[in-house]
Design a protein around this motif. Structure first.
Motif, PDB file in Angstrom:
ATOM      1  N   THR A   1      -4.096   1.572  -1.648  1.00  0.00           N
ATOM      2  CA  THR A   1      -3.721   0.701  -0.514  1.00  0.00           C
ATOM      3  C   THR A   1      -3.575   1.522   0.771  1.00  0.00           C
ATOM      4  O   THR A   1      -4.034   1.098   1.843  1.00  0.00           O
ATOM      5  N   GLY A   2      -2.941   2.684   0.652  1.00  0.00           N
ATOM      6  CA  GLY A   2      -2.699   3.510   1.838  1.00  0.00           C
ATOM      7  C   GLY A   2      -3.995   3.949   2.503  1.00  0.00           C
ATOM      8  O   GLY A   2      -4.091   3.983   3.738  1.00  0.00           O
ATOM      9  N   ARG A   3      -4.989   4.261   1.700  1.00  0.00           N
ATOM     10  CA  ARG A   3      -6.289   4.687   2.276  1.00  0.00           C
ATOM     11  C   ARG A   3      -6.960   3.523   2.991  1.00  0.00           C
ATOM     12  O   ARG A   3      -7.560   3.684   4.053  1.00  0.00           O
ATOM     13  N   ILE A   4      -6.889   2.335   2.403  1.00  0.00           N
ATOM     14  CA  ILE A   4      -7.478   1.155   3.069  1.00  0.00           C
ATOM     15  C   ILE A   4      -6.750   0.917   4.389  1.00  0.00           C
ATOM     16  O   ILE A   4      -7.372   0.672   5.434  1.00  0.00           O
ATOM     17  N   ALA A   5      -5.435   1.026   4.350  1.00  0.00           N
ATOM     18  CA  ALA A   5      -4.657   0.809   5.586  1.00  0.00           C
ATOM     19  C   ALA A   5      -5.031   1.860   6.632  1.00  0.00           C
ATOM     20  O   ALA A   5      -5.156   1.545   7.822  1.00  0.00           O
ATOM     21  N   ASP A   6      -5.231   3.092   6.200  1.00  0.00           N
ATOM     22  CA  ASP A   6      -5.632   4.145   7.157  1.00  0.00           C
ATOM     23  C   ASP A   6      -6.966   3.801   7.807  1.00  0.00           C
ATOM     24  O   ASP A   6      -7.162   4.001   9.003  1.00  0.00           O
ATOM     25  N   ARG A   7      -7.894   3.310   7.007  1.00  0.00           N
ATOM     26  CA  ARG A   7      -9.200   2.951   7.581  1.00  0.00           C
ATOM     27  C   ARG A   7      -9.037   1.821   8.601  1.00  0.00           C
ATOM     28  O   ARG A   7      -9.581   1.876   9.707  1.00  0.00           O
ATOM     29  N   LEU A   8      -8.238   0.812   8.244  1.00  0.00           N
ATOM     30  CA  LEU A   8      -8.022  -0.299   9.180  1.00  0.00           C
ATOM     31  C   LEU A   8      -7.352   0.206  10.458  1.00  0.00           C
ATOM     32  O   LEU A   8      -7.691  -0.224  11.565  1.00  0.00           O
ATOM     33  N   ALA A   9      -6.427   1.149  10.302  1.00  0.00           N
ATOM     34  CA  ALA A   9      -5.734   1.682  11.486  1.00  0.00           C
ATOM     35  C   ALA A   9      -6.705   2.455  12.372  1.00  0.00           C
ATOM     36  O   ALA A   9      -6.596   2.423  13.597  1.00  0.00           O
ATOM     37  N   SER A  10      -7.674   3.128  11.745  1.00  0.00           N
ATOM     38  CA  SER A  10      -8.634   3.871  12.585  1.00  0.00           C
ATOM     39  C   SER A  10      -9.577   2.894  13.301  1.00  0.00           C
ATOM     40  O   SER A  10     -10.077   3.192  14.378  1.00  0.00           O
ATOM     41  N   GLU A  11      -9.758   1.713  12.735  1.00  0.00           N
ATOM     42  CA  GLU A  11     -10.595   0.696  13.411  1.00  0.00           C
ATOM     43  C   GLU A  11      -9.823  -0.019  14.521  1.00  0.00           C
ATOM     44  O   GLU A  11     -10.427  -0.530  15.463  1.00  0.00           O
ATOM     45  N   HIS A  12      -8.492  -0.078  14.393  1.00  0.00           N
ATOM     46  CA  HIS A  12      -7.669  -0.808  15.377  1.00  0.00           C
ATOM     47  C   HIS A  12      -6.471   0.057  15.778  1.00  0.00           C
ATOM     48  O   HIS A  12      -5.319  -0.303  15.525  1.00  0.00           O
ATOM     49  N   PRO A  13      -6.755   1.209  16.397  1.00  0.00           N
ATOM     50  CA  PRO A  13      -5.665   2.170  16.633  1.00  0.00           C
ATOM     51  C   PRO A  13      -4.568   1.650  17.550  1.00  0.00           C
ATOM     52  O   PRO A  13      -3.432   2.126  17.475  1.00  0.00           O
TER      53      PRO A  13
END
Ligand code: GDP
Ligand code: MG
Length: 262
Positions: free
Chosen positions: A53-65
């Motif tokens: 889950t944390g890795r998916i959230a990191d990817r989403l955060a990099s898309e919407h910083p």
């Protein structure tokens, strides 16, 4: 960001929510973008979920910083400590409001706008409530319904509160409320955490309103609810009643007493 800026923060605790997190974040972003003209932040607090889950959230955060942040903690230590860590980040950043929501789509992220709207209309705290007219629960087993309803009934009666849904975790606080209730001394972990925060808000004479929501059982992933968590909540209620808890003097001075809600 200054405290005067109107930027609500949504804190979302996750443990093994890989199947849900992307959709939850997507729906929350769309809702908050429409409801918050000055911007918003979503903070995912992940406790080292083994399912990534944390890795998916990191990817989403990099898309919407500008909208999404992730706080990584090492081990699952329960919902209460995860929320407290998230609240500290939000309050430090000058959040105007702090919202809580589960990451399993039991709480419909589209309801965030109504919770925020209730606080903007004058409440200090808005609770998503299953047990007021217009609210409800779908897909839960009879046992789960009884535990939840019975738990709220017991807490309400024992603490002498008028709130009907004391164990729910879909909430919006004016940020000052969280500053007034001495979060440093909160120790509860599961549903007890939700009861304790609402109780402390009322003890500090903040206005708490219930906003009807329909709670859906999760479709993906597993509940982390267990009997230890239910027991903690059952034991907390008499402990709160006996504790006579009062806010620390400096917090009380910052927040003069307001409309009692008990
Ligand atoms: N960070 C973190 N999140 C948790 C923990 N336990 C539960 N959660 C999250 O808290 C929310 C509610 O948990 P859930 O298992 O759905 O509880 P239930 O709805 O009462 O069955 C979900 O978003 C979970 O992923 C934990 O130890 N750490
Ligand atoms: Mg759940």
């Amino acid at each position: 960001m200054s405290a005067a800026t109107h930027v609500p923060w949504l804190v979302v605790p996750t443990y093994n929510e890989a199947a849900n997190i992307e959709r939850v974040v997507g729906l929350a972003r769309t809702t908050l973008a429409a409801a918050c003209p000055d911007g918003f932040r979503i903070l995912v607090v992940d406790d080292g979920s083994p399912d990534g889950t944390g890795r998916i959230a990191d990817r989403l955060a990099s898309e919407h910083p500008d909208e999404l942040r992730v706080l990584h903690r090492d081990v699952p230590s329960g919902l209460g400590p995860a929320y407290l860590a998230g609240f500290a980040v939000a309050l430090d950043a000058g959040a105007s409001h702090v919202m809580e929501m589960d990451a399993d789509l039991s709480h419909d992220p589209r309801d965030l706008a109504r919770l925020l709207g209730a606080v903007e209309a004058g409440a200090d705290v808005a609770l998503g409530s299953r047990y007021v007219p217009g609210g409800g629960v779908s897909d839960w087993s009879l046992l789960r319904r009884c535990v939840s309803r019975g738990g709220s009934w017991y807490a309400r009666r024992a603490l002498g509160l008028r709130i009907r849904d004391l164990t729910g975790g879909f909430k919006c606080f004016r940020a000052d409320v969280l500053r007034a209730i001495d979060l440093d001394s909160v120790r509860s972990v599961g549903y007890a955490f939700q009861v304790e925060l609402t109780w402390r808000s009322i003890r500090t004479h903040h206005t708490v309103v219930e906003v009807p929501i329909v709670f859906k059982d999760r479709e993906a992933g597993d509940s982390k609810m267990n009997w230890r968590i239910a027991r903690e909540a059952a034991l907390l209620v008499p402990a709160l009643r006996c504790s006579g808890w009062r806010p620390p003097r400096e917090a009380a001075a910052r927040n003069p007493l307001r409309h009692p809600s008990t």
